[in-house]
Write a protein that holds these residues in place. Structure first.
Motif, PDB file in Angstrom:
ATOM      1  N   GLU A 138      98.116  61.813-141.562  1.00 37.94           N
ATOM      2  CA  GLU A 138      97.063  63.088-142.946  1.00 37.94           C
ATOM      3  C   GLU A 138      96.309  64.079-141.542  1.00 37.94           C
ATOM      4  O   GLU A 138      95.999  65.334-142.067  1.00 37.94           O
ATOM      5  CB  GLU A 138      95.861  61.803-143.398  1.00 37.94           C
ATOM      6  N   ARG A 139      96.176  63.418-140.683  1.00 40.82           N
ATOM      7  CA  ARG A 139      95.433  64.686-139.430  1.00 40.82           C
ATOM      8  C   ARG A 139      95.502  65.229-138.576  1.00 40.82           C
ATOM      9  O   ARG A 139      95.750  66.960-138.972  1.00 40.82           O
ATOM     10  CB  ARG A 139      94.995  63.294-138.750  1.00 40.82           C
ATOM     11  N   ILE A 184      97.687  62.319-131.299  1.00 37.99           N
ATOM     12  CA  ILE A 184      97.522  60.917-132.571  1.00 37.99           C
ATOM     13  C   ILE A 184      98.283  60.632-133.073  1.00 37.99           C
ATOM     14  O   ILE A 184      97.807  58.984-132.997  1.00 37.99           O
ATOM     15  CB  ILE A 184      97.831  62.649-134.269  1.00 37.99           C
ATOM     16  N   HIS A 205      91.770  68.546-148.847  1.00 39.83           N
ATOM     17  CA  HIS A 205      91.247  67.426-149.001  1.00 39.83           C
ATOM     18  C   HIS A 205      91.855  66.730-150.053  1.00 39.83           C
ATOM     19  O   HIS A 205      92.259  66.465-151.277  1.00 39.83           O
ATOM     20  CB  HIS A 205      90.338  67.185-148.292  1.00 39.83           C
ATOM     21  N   GLN A 223      96.444  68.421-141.479  1.00 33.91           N
ATOM     22  CA  GLN A 223      95.325  68.768-141.605  1.00 33.91           C
ATOM     23  C   GLN A 223      95.652  70.469-140.678  1.00 33.91           C
ATOM     24  O   GLN A 223      95.086  71.104-140.529  1.00 33.91           O
ATOM     25  CB  GLN A 223      93.893  68.500-141.721  1.00 33.91           C
ATOM     26  N   LYS A 224      95.772  69.756-138.976  1.00 37.73           N
ATOM     27  CA  LYS A 224      96.110  69.890-137.951  1.00 37.73           C
ATOM     28  C   LYS A 224      97.324  71.566-138.832  1.00 37.73           C
ATOM     29  O   LYS A 224      97.020  72.883-137.970  1.00 37.73           O
ATOM     30  CB  LYS A 224      96.858  69.879-136.468  1.00 37.73           C
ATOM     31  N   ASN A 233      87.232  61.057-145.496  1.00 37.07           N
ATOM     32  CA  ASN A 233      88.226  62.198-145.064  1.00 37.07           C
ATOM     33  C   ASN A 233      87.993  63.501-146.767  1.00 37.07           C
ATOM     34  O   ASN A 233      88.501  64.483-145.606  1.00 37.07           O
ATOM     35  CB  ASN A 233      89.699  62.620-144.393  1.00 37.07           C
TER      36      ASN A 233
END
Length: 735
Positions: free
Chosen positions: A297-298, A284, A309, A301-302, A394
């Motif tokens: 943000e990614r 990332i 979301h 989510q992981k 997203n």
């Protein structure tokens, strides 16, 4: 030496010490490349791959010397040292007798002898031998916290405080920060943890001390968090699980970005035995270095896929312009917001094109305000025209319908109860005659103007083009003319879409904007060693031994022996050339460097919206990149793009004329843009005075696929030289 070369030297030092490294060591090197040397993780991975270092398990030094652990147990240290020396001498002598013969395990004899020496030194030292034995035991056979009855304290502070387990050590380091920092940065903490069999944490101490050498206070904080197995935020709250961490990131967004992009979170994941998350965090950082909010943000989510979301909300559910004058222009302001958690990002586009309908922005970052502008003059009248805003984020996707009906408000009405053919015939006929005579006069005037107009003042036209917008030069470059050689290609003038809206695109590649570039000529190939030699032969002041130190960084023509390029490399691109030297060469041959806009137009080869000169896919058969060859290749080794240009992606980076301005696209002029505070002719005529960074384009043999995108904007200072850096020339079309 460049930062890249410094990192390569470190990797080579590792390889000289041992042909194999652990996975943890590999990750440590990647972090070091990113944080100390400014390289991307992809670049660092390619360097490690090219080095030949083997990533594997911990080396068993007992097996290296052909010894069994059991036969040395319960032996006095002196007896063990004698046995180790004997085994080492036999194997070392055998290696010397083997000369240069390769070994079955793939190691060279020199590498093998280095490994033998390491094994001897570690196994003869009682403390290092015990630490090595601990690394060979499965994790489940080692207690996480040594008991007070079986081991000595892990660490003892000067006031008498003792840490007998890892939790106590973390608490006492917070209690005695000054002494703890000294222990961390002088290696005492690493030694103590290793002596206690905590090799994983000992390596963490060494890594933290290296990565945060310039910020010891933060380094101490980071080490304490690793020992505690928790992340503590400044505003309160602690996380020990991925789910807890995700929730606290939402509450401490800015601090969390610092922890991620400062490299702490990958370290914490790695040394709290969450290697998969460590890898994902590093990826990332590499992919979203210029989009830190998206990257965070990614990561959330992981960490916690069920956290939810962002929630998309638009100020309009539909846009109905209704009946509008066909000659009018209408605008609507649309606000896009996030009413949920986290960071909203995405794109806005039209479901289908509608002539005259434009969007002021196509990206969403957190929130967005865009203007929808309708120019009805381009639409058919008395018809309903429909499309929709497609908002993709997203969190979700939303469609906002758009409709309008252009009408001609100046057209005569046909709904009157009177018959226009019989009402007031004299006035209608007179009006028709008057309109007819007006049109005759207009047409006659146009004929007179065309026949007798004065000749166009081309200098006046050029002055108009030379006007700058917002201090940005927009003139067509004026440089010395030259005849077109067979080695150049005519690039047609015209508009193209410059920049990228791709999710992987960096901020300085945005926004995508329309640019008009006049026709110009571009070198078919990158400038070669043989061509550059002709230049330095004719211009001794630019030879390797004579060039002014003002115009290079000390590595100019690094591979050349005085004025001679390496044998057999005449048709390879010249490298280790500064921007100054590239400019001087171009001037000598009557050409110049291309502007950044010219370069991108040429690289696209007539394609629209593609990542590479040939399309969207990439592989080793397309170009030389990502160490797939390991060095430069002869120019023209791969297929040309649509304009007949070779190596516009890969092989070597190429210097451009422009100064680098990360925000230039936001105010770029339409006609022949060039960044910087000087005109093209000023840059060409006074290039020796330039001190600001210059644009680099195209990627190289040693860089990953992302850097080969036709829209990717590299840069460096004009004196820099490098083994992956060359150039090609451009030239104006004669009037």
């Amino acid at each position: 030496m460049s930062k890249r070369d410094e990192f390569i030297a470190i990797v080579n030092a590792f390889k000289a010490a041992s042909p194999a490294i652990t996975d943890a060591q590999r990750k440590g090197l990647l972090r070091q490349a990113k944080q100390q040397y400014g390289l991307s993780f992809e670049e660092a991975r390619q360097i490690l791959k090219a080095s030949g270092l083997v990533v594997g398990d911990v080396v068993n030094y007992f097996e290296v010397l052909g010894l069994a652990v059991e036969e040395l147990q319960n032996q006095p240290d002196a007896a063990i040292a004698t046995r180790v020396d004997t085994a080492h001498k036999e194997l070392y002598s055998a290696s010397l007798r083997a000369g240069g013969l390769p070994r079955p395990d793939g190691k060279t004899q020199e590498q093998w002898r280095t490994l033998l020496n390491q094994a001897r030194d570690i196994l003869k030292d009682p403390q290092q031998r015990r630490e090595h034995l601990a690394t060979l035991q499965p994790d489940g056979e080692r207690p996480d916290t040594p008991s007070r009855e079986t081991t000595r304290p892990i660490f003892k502070f000067t006031n008498g405080d003792e840490a007998t387990n890892i939790s106590e050590l973390a608490a006492l380091m917070e209690k005695h920060p000054q002494e703890a920092a000294i222990a961390l940065y002088r290696g005492y903490l690493e030694q103590s943890l290793g002596g206690a069999g905590e090799m994983h944490l000992a390596e963490a101490a060494r890594t933290v001390a290296s990565v945060y050498a310039k910020t010891p206070e933060f380094g101490l904080w980071a080490m304490v968090q690793i020992l505690r197995g928790k992340v503590k935020f400044a505003r309160g709250g602690e996380a020990s699980t991925p789910q807890q961490l995700a929730q606290l990131i939402d509450q401490n967004w800015e601090e969390a970005k610092t922890l991620l992009y400062g490299g702490f979170l990958p370290l914490w994941f790695e040394y709290t035995k969450q290697s998969q998350l460590a890898n994902e965090a590093m990826d990332i950082i590499d992919r979203f270095g210029n989009e830190t909010d998206i990257g965070l943000e990614r990561l959330v989510q992981k960490l916690h896929p069920q956290i939810g979301h962002p929630v998309l909300k638009a100020s309009h559910t539909s846009i109905n312009f209704g009946k509008v004058d066909r000659k009018s222009q209408k605008t609507v302001r649309v606000e896009i917001q996030n009413t949920g958690r986290g960071y909203l990002y995405g794109t806005v586009e039209l479901a289908k094109a509608m002539p005259g309908l434009r969007l002021s922005s196509t990206t969403i970052r957190g929130k967005a305000v865009l203007t929808v502008t309708l120019d009805t003059s381009r639409l058919a009248v008395n018809q309903t025209h429909n499309t929709a805003l497609v908002i993709k984020t997203n969190g979700s996707e939303l469609r906002v319908p758009i409709s309008c009906v252009p009408v001609d408000v100046t057209a005569p009405s046909t709904s009157s109860s009177q018959d226009p053919a019989t009402t007031a015939p004299e006035k209608s006929t007179a009006k028709t005659r008057a309109v007819g005579w007006v049109w005759v006069a207009v047409v006659f005037g146009i004929i007179l103007f065309i026949t007798f107009r004065p000749p166009v003042n081309e200098r006046s036209v050029q002055r108009n083009l030379d006007r700058s917008v917002g201090g940005v030069q927009t003139s067509r470059p004026t440089i010395p003319r030259a005849d077109v050689s067979a080695g150049m290609v005519l690039i047609p003038g015209g508009e193209f879409q410059m920049g990228s809206s791709d999710r992987e695109a960096y901020d300085d590649e945005k926004p995508v904007h329309t640019v008009y570039v006049d026709a110009f000529y571009m070198d078919k190939y990158e400038v070669t060693n043989a061509q550059f030699k002709a230049f330095v032969d004719a211009n001794p002041q630019w030879q390797k031994a004579r060039i002014s130190r003002d115009y290079h960084d000390g590595d100019y023509l690094y591979y050349w022996n005085d004025n001679i390029y390496p044998q057999g490399m005449g048709n390879y691109p010249v490298v280790y050339v500064s921007w100054y030297a590239a400019m001087a060469y171009a001037q000598w041959v009557g050409k110049r460097l291309p502007t950044e806009a010219e370069w991108e137009k040429a690289a696209r080869g007539g394609l629209v919206g593609q990542n590479y000169p040939w399309g969207n896919g990439i592989g080793s058969t397309r170009t030389n990149f990502g160490y797939n060859v390991g060095k430069t290749t002869p120019v023209g080794s791969y297929a040309a793009n649509g304009y007949g240009l070779y190596d516009m992606a890969g092989n070597v980076w190429e210097w451009c004329l422009d100064g680098y301005d990360s925000r230039f696209y936001a105010r770029s002029p339409f006609w022949n843009p060039i960044a910087g505070d000087a005109s093209a002719s000023q840059i060409v005529n006074e290039f020796r005075r330039v001190k600001t960074s210059r644009v680099l384009r195209g990627g190289s043999w040693s860089y990953g696929a992302l850097y080969l995108h036709v829209a990717y904007r590299g840069w460096n200072t004009p004196e820099v030289t490098d083994g992956s850096l060359g150039f090609r020339c451009a030239m104006d079309v004669k009037p």
